[in-house]
Write a protein that holds these residues in place. Sequence first.
Motif, mmCIF file in Angstrom:
data_model
loop_
_atom_site.group_PDB
_atom_site.id
_atom_site.type_symbol
_atom_site.label_atom_id
_atom_site.label_comp_id
_atom_site.label_asym_id
_atom_site.label_seq_id
_atom_site.Cartn_x
_atom_site.Cartn_y
_atom_site.Cartn_z
ATOM 1 N N ARG A 1 0.834 -1.210 0.000
ATOM 2 C CA ARG A 1 0.000 0.000 0.000
ATOM 3 C C ARG A 1 0.867 1.259 0.000
ATOM 4 N NH1 ARG A 1 -5.454 -1.070 3.601
ATOM 5 N NH2 ARG A 1 -5.858 -3.183 2.869
ATOM 6 N N LEU A 2 1.929 1.220 0.779
ATOM 7 C CA LEU A 2 2.830 2.372 0.836
ATOM 8 C C LEU A 2 3.541 2.551 -0.501
ATOM 9 C CD1 LEU A 2 4.065 4.599 2.578
ATOM 10 C CD2 LEU A 2 5.804 2.952 3.330
ATOM 11 N N ALA A 3 3.919 1.452 -1.140
ATOM 12 C CA ALA A 3 4.572 1.516 -2.451
ATOM 13 C C ALA A 3 3.647 2.164 -3.478
ATOM 14 C CB ALA A 3 4.970 0.111 -2.906
ATOM 15 N N TYR A 4 2.372 1.765 -3.451
ATOM 16 C CA TYR A 4 1.390 2.336 -4.381
ATOM 17 C C TYR A 4 1.263 3.845 -4.181
ATOM 18 C CZ TYR A 4 -2.995 3.180 -6.829
ATOM 19 O OH TYR A 4 -3.951 3.679 -7.688
ATOM 20 N N MET A 5 1.195 4.259 -2.922
ATOM 21 C CA MET A 5 1.057 5.685 -2.620
ATOM 22 C C MET A 5 2.268 6.465 -3.126
ATOM 23 S SD MET A 5 -0.607 5.563 1.220
ATOM 24 C CE MET A 5 -0.954 7.344 1.302
#
Length: 224
Positions: free
Chosen positions: A62-66
Amino acid sequence: MKKKLNKFIRIKLIFILYIFCTNINASLIDEGYREQKKGNFLQAAKIYEQACNKNNYDACTRLAYMNRNGEGIKINKRKAAELYSKVCQRTNKKCDTLAWMYYKGEGVRQDNQKFMQFSKQACDHNDYTGCQFIGYAYRDGNIVKQNKLLATQIFNTMCNMKTNNKFDKAIAQQSCIDVGFMYYNNGDASKPDIYLAKEYFGRGCNLGNSSGCKNYKILNEQGF
């Protein structure tokens, strides 16, 4: 007997600690998601990072996507690539995303060899986007030596695979269309095979691909 009892107690304590840490990480994910839904992206990113540092790979993803898409935070594709790399190496997930970033040079130096490496890793672990990448690479011959026969075989396998979700179904649909065009444009045959092309367009159509239906109808009207 005492040694066996102590060993049992140690194992039980480790198990309890594992469950405790898992519950904490799950709680962090839920908290991060709630903040994200409220539009508190910076706070959500902090929470995901905290969970990711504790090896919660869903949080890392999720952090990578953000970071990759700049969802409420500044775009940082280098960090996104690092996070996807961590997830891929530890879980064999998101390797297809990492492969694409190496292909496009997003946050990393463009590297066709790593593109193929991570595409294969994704494909080997049933992430069929990676299989698609490999098929297109062999079809087009712009990364590896062109091998249309192998490309057709890859697309054919995916066209006929059992699908468990909408993402795999979409890949199966497109793969049938890809095989159809391989035969239409002289894929692995000595000459184009329009009848086989029509068959695969029909398979794509049956799976719900409108392009397959359109191409099937055109060939049918042409008498094939």
